[in-house]
Design a protein around this motif. Sequence first.
Motif, mmCIF file in Angstrom:
data_model
loop_
_atom_site.group_PDB
_atom_site.id
_atom_site.type_symbol
_atom_site.label_atom_id
_atom_site.label_comp_id
_atom_site.label_asym_id
_atom_site.label_seq_id
_atom_site.Cartn_x
_atom_site.Cartn_y
_atom_site.Cartn_z
ATOM 1 N N SER A 129 21.623 2.993 -20.410
ATOM 2 C CA SER A 129 22.157 4.347 -20.343
ATOM 3 C C SER A 129 22.390 4.720 -18.890
ATOM 4 N N ASP A 130 23.476 5.445 -18.640
ATOM 5 C CA ASP A 130 23.785 5.895 -17.286
ATOM 6 C C ASP A 130 23.632 7.410 -17.253
ATOM 7 N N VAL A 131 22.619 7.874 -16.540
ATOM 8 C CA VAL A 131 22.347 9.302 -16.411
ATOM 9 C C VAL A 131 22.703 9.715 -14.994
ATOM 10 N N PHE A 132 23.475 10.802 -14.857
ATOM 11 C CA PHE A 132 23.916 11.216 -13.529
ATOM 12 C C PHE A 132 23.950 12.731 -13.444
ATOM 13 N N TYR A 133 23.895 13.215 -12.201
ATOM 14 C CA TYR A 133 24.009 14.649 -11.979
ATOM 15 C C TYR A 133 25.476 15.066 -12.041
ATOM 16 N N ASN A 134 25.705 16.282 -12.503
ATOM 17 C CA ASN A 134 27.059 16.788 -12.692
ATOM 18 C C ASN A 134 27.641 17.283 -11.364
ATOM 19 N N ARG A 135 27.644 16.399 -10.396
ATOM 20 C CA ARG A 135 28.224 16.707 -9.091
ATOM 21 C C ARG A 135 28.572 15.385 -8.418
ATOM 22 N N ILE B 240 15.488 14.517 -26.841
ATOM 23 C CA ILE B 240 14.814 13.690 -25.843
ATOM 24 C C ILE B 240 15.258 14.101 -24.445
ATOM 25 N N ILE B 241 16.543 14.339 -24.291
ATOM 26 C CA ILE B 241 17.096 14.734 -22.996
ATOM 27 C C ILE B 241 16.622 16.132 -22.615
ATOM 28 N N LEU B 242 16.694 17.051 -23.571
ATOM 29 C CA LEU B 242 16.360 18.445 -23.277
ATOM 30 C C LEU B 242 14.862 18.659 -23.103
ATOM 31 N N ASP B 243 14.046 17.809 -23.721
ATOM 32 C CA ASP B 243 12.603 17.904 -23.500
ATOM 33 C C ASP B 243 12.272 17.701 -22.024
ATOM 34 N N VAL B 244 13.039 16.841 -21.349
ATOM 35 C CA VAL B 244 12.835 16.617 -19.913
ATOM 36 C C VAL B 244 13.380 17.786 -19.108
ATOM 37 N N LEU B 245 14.577 18.245 -19.441
ATOM 38 C CA LEU B 245 15.227 19.295 -18.654
ATOM 39 C C LEU B 245 14.572 20.660 -18.826
ATOM 40 N N SER B 246 13.821 20.850 -19.908
ATOM 41 C CA SER B 246 13.221 22.164 -20.167
ATOM 42 C C SER B 246 11.818 22.295 -19.597
ATOM 43 N N ARG B 247 11.314 21.265 -18.922
ATOM 44 C CA ARG B 247 9.966 21.341 -18.353
ATOM 45 C C ARG B 247 9.954 22.209 -17.104
ATOM 46 N N GLU C 258 0.813 -1.216 0.000
ATOM 47 C CA GLU C 258 0.000 0.000 0.000
ATOM 48 C C GLU C 258 0.847 1.267 0.000
ATOM 49 N N LEU C 259 1.907 1.263 0.779
ATOM 50 C CA LEU C 259 2.724 2.463 0.943
ATOM 51 C C LEU C 259 3.992 2.345 0.108
ATOM 52 N N LEU C 260 4.211 3.338 -0.733
ATOM 53 C CA LEU C 260 5.408 3.396 -1.569
ATOM 54 C C LEU C 260 6.302 4.516 -1.055
ATOM 55 N N ILE C 261 7.540 4.177 -0.708
ATOM 56 C CA ILE C 261 8.511 5.156 -0.219
ATOM 57 C C ILE C 261 9.624 5.256 -1.248
ATOM 58 N N ILE C 262 9.810 6.447 -1.794
ATOM 59 C CA ILE C 262 10.786 6.663 -2.861
ATOM 60 C C ILE C 262 11.886 7.586 -2.365
ATOM 61 N N GLN C 263 13.132 7.157 -2.535
ATOM 62 C CA GLN C 263 14.264 8.061 -2.341
ATOM 63 C C GLN C 263 14.423 8.811 -3.652
ATOM 64 N N TYR C 264 14.113 10.085 -3.608
ATOM 65 C CA TYR C 264 13.858 10.850 -4.825
ATOM 66 C C TYR C 264 14.900 11.931 -5.022
ATOM 67 N N ASP C 265 15.352 12.102 -6.282
ATOM 68 C CA ASP C 265 16.329 13.144 -6.579
ATOM 69 C C ASP C 265 15.819 14.123 -7.624
ATOM 70 N N GLY C 266 14.517 14.176 -7.817
ATOM 71 C CA GLY C 266 13.943 15.091 -8.787
ATOM 72 C C GLY C 266 13.315 14.378 -9.960
ATOM 73 N N GLY C 267 13.733 13.137 -10.241
ATOM 74 C CA GLY C 267 13.090 12.332 -11.257
ATOM 75 C C GLY C 267 13.608 12.512 -12.664
ATOM 76 N N ASP C 268 14.411 13.549 -12.918
ATOM 77 C CA ASP C 268 14.877 13.784 -14.281
ATOM 78 C C ASP C 268 15.718 12.621 -14.793
ATOM 79 N N LYS C 269 16.556 12.051 -13.941
ATOM 80 C CA LYS C 269 17.390 10.928 -14.379
ATOM 81 C C LYS C 269 16.528 9.761 -14.830
ATOM 82 N N GLN C 270 15.502 9.446 -14.033
ATOM 83 C CA GLN C 270 14.641 8.320 -14.378
ATOM 84 C C GLN C 270 13.863 8.579 -15.663
ATOM 85 N N ARG C 271 13.360 9.806 -15.815
ATOM 86 C CA ARG C 271 12.581 10.122 -17.015
ATOM 87 C C ARG C 271 13.447 10.044 -18.269
ATOM 88 N N ILE C 272 14.659 10.580 -18.193
ATOM 89 C CA ILE C 272 15.554 10.532 -19.351
ATOM 90 C C ILE C 272 15.920 9.092 -19.675
#
Length: 206
Positions: free
Chosen positions: A95-101, A199-206, A62-76
């Motif tokens: 594909s490996d999508v990561f934050y620039n940090r 495809i990548i920028l369509d996510v980042l520009s939302r 019933e309960l979903l607990i997500i460790q969330y970082d904004g979702g952009d990585k998953q969407r891309i």
Amino acid sequence: MKVAVIGDEESEVQVLEQIEEAVRERQDQVVVKLQFPDGKLNSLNVRNAIHSYYKAEIINYELLIIQYDGGDKQRIHRKLTMSFKNQNGAWYTESDVFYNRDPDHQNALEKIDSLQNNLDGILNVEYVGIAIPHTYNTFRLNPFPGAPSMPAIATGQNRRPQIAPYLIHWDVTYTPHYYIINWNLHLRLRCGAIIDFNIILDVLSR
């Protein structure tokens, strides 16, 4: 923390879209809790789909607990995977999508380095990493929507760009080549797959 209730949907794809919509306004939160009172989490397919795109824990179905970082990585990641399947359903893509940090950036590069060492001579794998900004500012909209896509050109530098988004493509000798991700550009991989930067920028520009 406010608990979001997800409405009734049939497919795991629709459930994922609803999760994205529910957590999009919680980008500043590390943990997001979602309540599913209607039994959709009883579906193994739905649970597998959730775990494919989110670091999640399911409690009592019933309960979903997500460790969330904004979702952009998953969407891309999901959109690129769908693009590859549409181009050739027989390809196995990762594909490996990561934050620039760091540590996200360093962890991704260490993962790719480990795969290169372990699979060298066993599988013919092509490696691509995509770095996206870690700030919440959206990328500018496409100034020329519908324009023909042009081949991306490597920066020619031997070190990664300081500002994301950018793409890293390793050649057959595992030498990295860097590409600035901008609108209406694409990269054709050695296997024939095309990465559409829009495809990548369509996510980042939302």
